[in-house]
Write an enzyme that holds these catalytic residues in place. Sequence first.
Site, PDB file in Angstrom:
ATOM      1  N   LYS A 130       0.863  -1.181   0.000  1.00 37.27           N
ATOM      2  CA  LYS A 130       0.000   0.000   0.000  1.00 37.27           C
ATOM      3  C   LYS A 130       0.895   1.224   0.000  1.00 37.27           C
ATOM      4  O   LYS A 130       2.036   1.170   0.464  1.00 37.27           O
ATOM      5  CB  LYS A 130      -0.872   0.015   1.263  1.00 37.27           C
ATOM      6  CG  LYS A 130      -2.099   0.864   1.145  1.00 37.27           C
ATOM      7  CD  LYS A 130      -3.234   0.097   0.503  1.00 37.27           C
ATOM      8  CE  LYS A 130      -4.423   0.964   0.211  1.00 37.27           C
ATOM      9  NZ  LYS A 130      -5.584   0.152  -0.179  1.00 37.27           N
ATOM     10  N   ASP A 170      -6.902   4.475  -4.509  1.00 39.37           N
ATOM     11  CA  ASP A 170      -7.572   4.362  -3.214  1.00 39.37           C
ATOM     12  C   ASP A 170      -8.201   5.744  -3.002  1.00 39.37           C
ATOM     13  O   ASP A 170      -8.398   6.479  -3.986  1.00 39.37           O
ATOM     14  CB  ASP A 170      -6.559   3.981  -2.108  1.00 39.37           C
ATOM     15  CG  ASP A 170      -7.228   3.491  -0.824  1.00 39.37           C
ATOM     16  OD1 ASP A 170      -7.524   2.296  -0.721  1.00 39.37           O
ATOM     17  OD2 ASP A 170      -7.479   4.317   0.090  1.00 39.37           O
TER      18      ASP A 170
HETATM   19  N1  GLU Z   1      -7.304   0.372  -2.818  1.00 39.74           N
HETATM   20  C1  GLU Z   1      -8.067  -0.793  -3.141  1.00 39.74           C
HETATM   21  C2  GLU Z   1      -8.146  -1.714  -1.947  1.00 39.74           C
HETATM   22  O1  GLU Z   1      -8.201  -1.235  -0.829  1.00 39.74           O
HETATM   23  C3  GLU Z   1      -7.638  -1.456  -4.437  1.00 39.74           C
HETATM   24  C4  GLU Z   1      -6.215  -1.892  -4.506  1.00 39.74           C
HETATM   25  C5  GLU Z   1      -5.798  -2.399  -5.908  1.00 39.74           C
HETATM   26  O2  GLU Z   1      -6.603  -2.456  -6.802  1.00 39.74           O
HETATM   27  O3  GLU Z   1      -4.624  -2.734  -6.023  1.00 39.74           O
HETATM   28  O4  GLU Z   1      -8.196  -2.913  -2.038  1.00 39.74           O
END
Ligand code: GLU
Length: 449
Positions: A130, A170
């Site tokens: 992340k 996100d």
């Molecule tokens: N931010 C999204 C999540 O919390 C998607 C992450 C992604 O697609 O890599 O899962």
Amino acid sequence: MTGTIDPALQHVYDAVLRRNPGESEFHQAVEEVLASLGPVVRRHPHYLAERVIERICEPERQIIFRVPWTDDAGQVQINRGFRVQYSSVLGPYKGGMRFHPSVLLGTVKFLGFEQIFKNALTGMPIGGGKGGADFDPKGRSDGEVMRFCQSLMTELFRHLGEYTDVPAGDIGVGAREIGYLFGQYKKMTNRYEAGVLTGKGLAWGGSRARTEATGYGTVYFADQMAQHAGQRLDGTRVVVSGSGNVAIYAMEKVAELGGLVVACSDSSGYVVDEAGIDLELVKEVKEERRERIRAYADRRPGARFVSQGTIWDVPAEVALPCATQNELDEAAAGTLVTNGVEIVAEGANMPCTPGAVRVFQEAGVLFGPGKAANAGGVATSALEMQQNASRDSWSFEHTDARLGEIMRNIHERVVTTAEDYGRPGDYVFGANASGFTQVADAMLALGVI
Ligand code: GLU
């Protein structure tokens, strides 16, 4: 029922607290998983002996960097960028970037930690990571957002790659930001490496249904929960918090399945519309004009804007928190229970506080945790990577059908694991135990790394 940390695991949590001071959201995310793992380590004592849990709690790599850029007034601005590469045992690090003024290292670590198990639950070959920055996109021009993204990628590009680390969106990061980030990555590397980022536009390597996937997936999951309990979403009253990408497509799918969404929100308050939220108007207000949610009530006869209290004061049988972490606390959960809520599924990451989860579970409300319920977003990112790798582009129907199948599999897996451990209906336990076991087994197979 989900409870407290088993004494055999307390030392793991104590070490996390000691070594990561002040990172309360990260502590919360770790505590929530550890509280499920007592029965798992009793059944598999070697996880303790091999110190697997401690290894998982420590990110493989944490990158913190300066992001300098110049605003439209010619003033130099300085932000802080992060990428926490948490676990690569199941695949390349995978997870979104969050741009919000509240982002600290602990925020990114909590999100990265959740992401490891969420990604495992999808059954796709993706590790957990992340990132983000304490940048506030609100009120910034396109040019400012572009210069910020370019500066961020000028540092981040060296840590990425389709086999290494694949960011996505996100909160605060949508197709516009992914475009600027991808453009700069392409320029820095001189490679059209489509699979290095997901959430791309359809014209340049994106996947159909990715935009809709997190919201749709959450509702597919809630629908599975309802069916499993012999209920239906059809004809239910639904409250969805938020009005961003996740909330909008959750509302769309609820309406398609015959539910009535009566309220949604943003950080300034919420709107109640007993006739059913008009999605086109929400999109116009929030996506096109980037206005506050009050503008919805100003333009829609019969709707009202409320700035006091919380959206959870609005009675509903189904509640879908799709805004942000810790938005639904114990008191709000109590109100929902008093008002007869039956199903809660988390579209956001960790939107319910531990106290709220306890209230739901004690009241017998079906509760679907985010790492299972909102996994459709990242799962469809993995489908985007598949399309990029095979230089293909699938139809909306095919991609959406795959998403539906993935959400059904996650539900099945979570329910089966909970039953296997004698905890039928405990989705928190089932998600944590199942996601953890997969990561732990892969980790052990790869040696002490
Ligand atoms: N931010 C999204 C999540 O919390 C998607 C992450 C992604 O697609 O890599 O899962």
